[in-house]
Design a protein around this motif. Structure first.
Motif, PDB file in Angstrom:
ATOM      1  N   LEU A  35       0.825  -1.207   0.000  1.00 20.50           N
ATOM      2  CA  LEU A  35       0.000   0.000   0.000  1.00 20.50           C
ATOM      3  C   LEU A  35       0.859   1.256   0.000  1.00 20.50           C
ATOM      4  CD1 LEU A  35      -2.749  -1.132   2.523  1.00 20.50           C
ATOM      5  CD2 LEU A  35      -3.108  -0.602   0.102  1.00 20.50           C
ATOM      6  N   SER A  36       1.929   1.238   0.778  1.00 26.77           N
ATOM      7  CA  SER A  36       2.814   2.403   0.826  1.00 26.77           C
ATOM      8  C   SER A  36       3.457   2.661  -0.531  1.00 26.77           C
ATOM      9  CB  SER A  36       3.890   2.184   1.899  1.00 26.77           C
ATOM     10  OG  SER A  36       4.796   3.268   1.937  1.00 26.77           O
ATOM     11  N   GLY A  37       3.969   1.593  -1.165  1.00 30.78           N
ATOM     12  CA  GLY A  37       4.563   1.754  -2.483  1.00 30.78           C
ATOM     13  C   GLY A  37       3.548   2.160  -3.538  1.00 30.78           C
ATOM     14  N   GLY A  38       2.382   1.527  -3.512  1.00 29.82           N
ATOM     15  CA  GLY A  38       1.346   1.851  -4.486  1.00 29.82           C
ATOM     16  C   GLY A  38       0.879   3.279  -4.388  1.00 29.82           C
ATOM     17  N   ALA A  39       0.775   3.806  -3.173  1.00 32.65           N
ATOM     18  CA  ALA A  39       0.314   5.180  -2.977  1.00 32.65           C
ATOM     19  C   ALA A  39       1.232   6.171  -3.665  1.00 32.65           C
ATOM     20  CB  ALA A  39       0.234   5.488  -1.476  1.00 32.65           C
ATOM     21  N   LEU A  97       6.979  14.598  -1.198  1.00 31.22           N
ATOM     22  CA  LEU A  97       6.534  13.225  -1.418  1.00 31.22           C
ATOM     23  C   LEU A  97       7.722  12.273  -1.449  1.00 31.22           C
ATOM     24  CD1 LEU A  97       4.152  11.344  -1.938  1.00 31.22           C
ATOM     25  CD2 LEU A  97       4.432  11.772  -4.389  1.00 31.22           C
ATOM     26  N   GLY A  98       8.818  12.699  -2.074  1.00 34.54           N
ATOM     27  CA  GLY A  98      10.018  11.875  -2.059  1.00 34.54           C
ATOM     28  C   GLY A  98      10.501  11.620  -0.641  1.00 34.54           C
ATOM     29  N   PHE A  99      10.454  12.655   0.201  1.00 34.66           N
ATOM     30  CA  PHE A  99      10.888  12.513   1.589  1.00 34.66           C
ATOM     31  C   PHE A  99       9.998  11.545   2.348  1.00 34.66           C
ATOM     32  CE2 PHE A  99      10.624  13.576   6.061  1.00 34.66           C
ATOM     33  CZ  PHE A  99      11.955  13.628   6.442  1.00 34.66           C
ATOM     34  N   THR A 100       8.692  11.753   2.288  1.00 36.49           N
ATOM     35  CA  THR A 100       7.782  10.928   3.090  1.00 36.49           C
ATOM     36  C   THR A 100       7.784   9.478   2.634  1.00 36.49           C
ATOM     37  OG1 THR A 100       5.876  11.454   1.674  1.00 36.49           O
ATOM     38  CG2 THR A 100       6.295  12.909   3.552  1.00 36.49           C
ATOM     39  N   ALA A 101       7.876   9.246   1.324  1.00 37.59           N
ATOM     40  CA  ALA A 101       7.850   7.874   0.807  1.00 37.59           C
ATOM     41  C   ALA A 101       9.071   7.094   1.270  1.00 37.59           C
ATOM     42  CB  ALA A 101       7.773   7.893  -0.711  1.00 37.59           C
ATOM     43  N   PHE A 102      10.244   7.685   1.143  1.00 36.51           N
ATOM     44  CA  PHE A 102      11.463   6.957   1.455  1.00 36.51           C
ATOM     45  C   PHE A 102      11.839   7.047   2.928  1.00 36.51           C
ATOM     46  CE2 PHE A 102      11.557   6.901  -3.051  1.00 36.51           C
ATOM     47  CZ  PHE A 102      12.321   5.795  -3.400  1.00 36.51           C
ATOM     48  N   PHE A 103      11.253   7.962   3.659  1.00 40.41           N
ATOM     49  CA  PHE A 103      11.395   7.975   5.115  1.00 40.41           C
ATOM     50  C   PHE A 103      10.872   6.669   5.703  1.00 40.41           C
ATOM     51  CE2 PHE A 103       9.420   8.792   9.269  1.00 40.41           C
ATOM     52  CZ  PHE A 103      10.477   9.346   9.977  1.00 40.41           C
ATOM     53  N   THR A 104       9.829   6.136   5.112  1.00 37.73           N
ATOM     54  CA  THR A 104       9.188   4.919   5.606  1.00 37.73           C
ATOM     55  C   THR A 104       9.897   3.653   5.157  1.00 37.73           C
ATOM     56  OG1 THR A 104       7.130   6.155   5.233  1.00 37.73           O
ATOM     57  CG2 THR A 104       6.910   3.861   5.885  1.00 37.73           C
ATOM     58  N   ALA A 105      10.612   3.695   4.037  1.00 40.33           N
ATOM     59  CA  ALA A 105      11.140   2.483   3.411  1.00 40.33           C
ATOM     60  C   ALA A 105      12.062   1.661   4.308  1.00 40.33           C
ATOM     61  CB  ALA A 105      11.840   2.843   2.100  1.00 40.33           C
ATOM     62  N   ILE A 165       4.362  -5.065  -5.834  1.00 41.82           N
ATOM     63  CA  ILE A 165       2.913  -5.208  -5.977  1.00 41.82           C
ATOM     64  C   ILE A 165       2.302  -3.808  -5.961  1.00 41.82           C
ATOM     65  CG2 ILE A 165       0.818  -5.939  -4.781  1.00 41.82           C
ATOM     66  CD1 ILE A 165       2.364  -8.438  -3.895  1.00 41.82           C
ATOM     67  N   GLY A 166       2.780  -2.991  -5.029  1.00 39.35           N
ATOM     68  CA  GLY A 166       2.323  -1.601  -4.995  1.00 39.35           C
ATOM     69  C   GLY A 166       2.699  -0.848  -6.252  1.00 39.35           C
ATOM     70  N   ASN A 167       3.941  -1.073  -6.740  1.00 42.59           N
ATOM     71  CA  ASN A 167       4.391  -0.388  -7.943  1.00 42.59           C
ATOM     72  C   ASN A 167       3.665  -0.864  -9.195  1.00 42.59           C
ATOM     73  OD1 ASN A 167       6.145   0.799  -6.183  1.00 42.59           O
ATOM     74  ND2 ASN A 167       7.991  -0.134  -7.013  1.00 42.59           N
ATOM     75  N   THR A 168       3.042  -2.040  -9.121  1.00 45.40           N
ATOM     76  CA  THR A 168       2.232  -2.538 -10.229  1.00 45.40           C
ATOM     77  C   THR A 168       0.809  -1.998 -10.147  1.00 45.40           C
ATOM     78  OG1 THR A 168       3.512  -4.595 -10.280  1.00 45.40           O
ATOM     79  CG2 THR A 168       1.370  -4.611 -11.370  1.00 45.40           C
ATOM     80  N   VAL A 169       0.213  -2.136  -8.983  1.00 47.32           N
ATOM     81  CA  VAL A 169      -1.182  -1.735  -8.806  1.00 47.32           C
ATOM     82  C   VAL A 169      -1.332  -0.223  -8.886  1.00 47.32           C
ATOM     83  CG1 VAL A 169      -3.124  -1.729  -7.190  1.00 47.32           C
ATOM     84  CG2 VAL A 169      -1.735  -3.786  -7.468  1.00 47.32           C
ATOM     85  N   GLY A 170      -0.358   0.518  -8.300  1.00 45.98           N
ATOM     86  CA  GLY A 170      -0.451   1.971  -8.294  1.00 45.98           C
ATOM     87  C   GLY A 170      -0.543   2.583  -9.686  1.00 45.98           C
ATOM     88  N   ALA A 213      -2.609   5.203   0.606  1.00 42.89           N
ATOM     89  CA  ALA A 213      -1.801   5.498   1.789  1.00 42.89           C
ATOM     90  C   ALA A 213      -2.656   5.473   3.052  1.00 42.89           C
ATOM     91  CB  ALA A 213      -1.112   6.851   1.632  1.00 42.89           C
ATOM     92  N   GLY A 214      -3.862   6.002   2.964  1.00 42.47           N
ATOM     93  CA  GLY A 214      -4.753   5.981   4.119  1.00 42.47           C
ATOM     94  C   GLY A 214      -5.067   4.563   4.562  1.00 42.47           C
ATOM     95  N   THR A 215      -5.229   3.663   3.602  1.00 38.70           N
ATOM     96  CA  THR A 215      -5.441   2.261   3.952  1.00 38.70           C
ATOM     97  C   THR A 215      -4.202   1.672   4.615  1.00 38.70           C
ATOM     98  OG1 THR A 215      -6.884   2.087   2.003  1.00 38.70           O
ATOM     99  CG2 THR A 215      -6.205   0.033   3.053  1.00 38.70           C
ATOM    100  N   GLY A 216      -3.031   2.143   4.193  1.00 37.30           N
ATOM    101  CA  GLY A 216      -1.790   1.698   4.807  1.00 37.30           C
ATOM    102  C   GLY A 216      -1.679   2.084   6.275  1.00 37.30           C
ATOM    103  N   ILE A 217      -2.259   3.229   6.633  1.00 41.50           N
ATOM    104  CA  ILE A 217      -2.282   3.617   8.047  1.00 41.50           C
ATOM    105  C   ILE A 217      -3.085   2.601   8.856  1.00 41.50           C
ATOM    106  CG2 ILE A 217      -3.019   5.404   9.681  1.00 41.50           C
ATOM    107  CD1 ILE A 217      -2.641   7.443   7.425  1.00 41.50           C
ATOM    108  N   VAL A 218      -4.196   2.162   8.295  1.00 40.14           N
ATOM    109  CA  VAL A 218      -5.048   1.184   8.978  1.00 40.14           C
ATOM    110  C   VAL A 218      -4.306  -0.140   9.186  1.00 40.14           C
ATOM    111  CG1 VAL A 218      -7.186  -0.147   8.833  1.00 40.14           C
ATOM    112  CG2 VAL A 218      -7.147   2.241   8.077  1.00 40.14           C
ATOM    113  N   THR A 219      -3.618  -0.634   8.146  1.00 38.86           N
ATOM    114  CA  THR A 219      -2.911  -1.909   8.291  1.00 38.86           C
ATOM    115  C   THR A 219      -1.725  -1.781   9.244  1.00 38.86           C
ATOM    116  OG1 THR A 219      -1.552  -1.460   6.320  1.00 38.86           O
ATOM    117  CG2 THR A 219      -3.605  -2.684   6.005  1.00 38.86           C
ATOM    118  N   THR A 220      -1.111  -0.597   9.300  1.00 36.23           N
ATOM    119  CA  THR A 220      -0.037  -0.378  10.280  1.00 36.23           C
ATOM    120  C   THR A 220      -0.582  -0.459  11.697  1.00 36.23           C
ATOM    121  OG1 THR A 220       1.183   1.038   8.733  1.00 36.23           O
ATOM    122  CG2 THR A 220       1.744   1.239  11.063  1.00 36.23           C
TER     123      THR A 220
END
Length: 412
Positions: free
Chosen positions: A213-217, A301-309, A337-342, A367-374
């Motif tokens: 989900l994080s990657g797809g977002a 967006l680059g910061f937030t995405a890779f901050f989590t990686a 999977i995220g990079n495919t679905v996104g 991304a919001g769904t990713g918060i829920v799974t976290t």
């Protein structure tokens, strides 16, 4: 960090450049191949699909092979895939070359991640993964904008030739500096059945879903960032490499900061990064017509995405500690999977006529769904105990054994 970890990060730079550079080349590729931009965007999904399928298959197939030899072979195949893409006479051949390159890339990432993690103490896993993810970040800072620049000035095929050259440099580095490996024997011998047992763990599946989900977002939007900048924000096409570089700068900073924090605050890093990505994508959807906003939010967006990686990578290795090779493969598959679905969802939104800002809304929803799974993963972790997540300075006897072997020049 051992120098071999940095060599792996350098190799990932070449792999990441190939994976992400299509976001800056969609328009010239579409024009040259006579296809629409969403169809050209499927080349990004093709690479991601190859990563999804290739990571676990190649990890299983090479489980009992020397890791250094495996890395060398996969990097060579990847380079040949780039040459095939550079000379591709049709969209179909280019598509196939992307899949082949992705299979090799997936295997390299899975095995390379296992090697990187084995070279450091358990409580330094996130930092080791930050070095490898940093290769992706540098790819976004330098490789992706350079690919876009080459595409605009020397043709998109020149970008593929450049990545082939980078692959040769990475191959030389792996041959010269990554320690030779011996196939473990006896009780240490890898067993596929034992490694596959990690998939019975609910925490592994939650880690996989959250990572996807994080990657797809992020890549739902990033794949179409070039057209958004030109068609919505009104920037000249020549600005695309610069904005992609800014995304990469944000990614590099985010990786460095996230890698430092994640070992001690794993779930906090995941919560913070995914929530911040949700906010950035939502604001971008609302302000996409402003050039200043689009450029600034691309950096964020680059910061937030890779901050989590780094935290997402470390989390998978922690919950799948008994199967380090498949843990790396699973993380690779999850991201892709995220990079495919996104990008696929983004293409559906564009084809539906909803416009590029709606792509940002789609990313925010993922991304919001990713918060829920976290949150679900954190709750399950508290219920089942903290034995698998190590944030202290202590290492297990098994880890000390790996460190001793590493110092002797062998990685097990």
């Amino acid at each position: 960090m051992p120098i071999a970890v940095y060599v792996l990060g350098l190799s990932v730079f070449a792999l990441g450049t190939s994976e992400f550079m299509l976001s800056g080349l969609l328009q010239p590729v579409a024009r040259d191949m006579g296809v629409s931009i969403p169809t050209a965007g499927l080349l990004i999904s093709a690479f991601a699909i190859g990563m999804v399928v290739g990571a676990p298959l190649l990890a299983a197939a090479t489980l009992r092979l020397p890791r250094r030899t495996t890395l060398i072979a996969l990097l060579a195949v990847f380079g040949l895939g780039q040459v095939a893409g550079a000379v591709a006479p049709s969209y179909g051949v280019l598509f196939a070359s992307r899949v082949v390159s992705a299979l090799a890339c997936a295997g390299f990432w899975a095995v390379g991640a296992a090697v990187a993690v084995s070279l450091v103490p358990v409580n330094a896993r996130a930092r080791a993964m930050a070095v490898m993810v940093g290769g992706l970040s540098v790819a976004n800072v330098v490789g992706v904008p350079a690919g876009a620049f080459l595409g605009q000035n020397a043709g998109w095929r020149a970008a593929f030739w450049a990545v082939a050259g980078l692959s040769v440099l990475g191959l030389i580095g792996v041959i010269a500096l990554v320690p030779r490996t011996e196939v473990p024997t006896g009780g240490d011998r890898p067993q596929l059945r034992r490694e596959l047992s990690i998939y019975r763990d609910r925490q592994v599946w939650l880690a996989l879903v959250t990572t996807a989900l994080s990657g797809g977002a992020v890549f739902c939007l990033f794949s179409y960032l070039g057209p958004l900048l030109t068609d919505v924000a009104g920037l000249d096409e020549g600005w695309v490499p610069t904005v992609l570089a800014l995304f990469g700068v944000g990614a590099l900073i985010g990786t460095a900061v996230g890698g430092r924090i994640a070992d001690a605050h794993l779930f906090g890093t995941m919560y913070g990064g995914i929530t911040a990505s949700t906010v950035v994508l939502s604001v971008l959807a609302l302000t996409a017509h402003s050039p200043i906003a689009a450029v600034g939010l691309a950096l964020l967006l680059g910061f937030t995405a890779f901050f989590t990686a780094p935290a997402l990578n470390a989390r998978m290795f922690n919950v799948a500690n008994a199967a380090p090779t498949l843990a790396g493969a699973t993380t690779t598959s999850a991201f892709n999977i995220g990079n495919t679905v996104g990008p696929w969802l983004g293409g559906l939104v564009i084809d539906a006529g909803w416009g590029y800002p709606a792509v940002a809304w789609t990313g925010a929803a993922l991304a919001g769904t990713g918060i829920v799974t976290t949150a679900l993963a954190a709750r399950l972790h508290r219920a089942e105990g903290a034995s698998r997540v190590i944030a202290s300075g202590q290492t297990s006897a098994a880890v000390r054994e790996v460190e001793t072997a590493s110092e002797a020049g062998r990685v097990r």
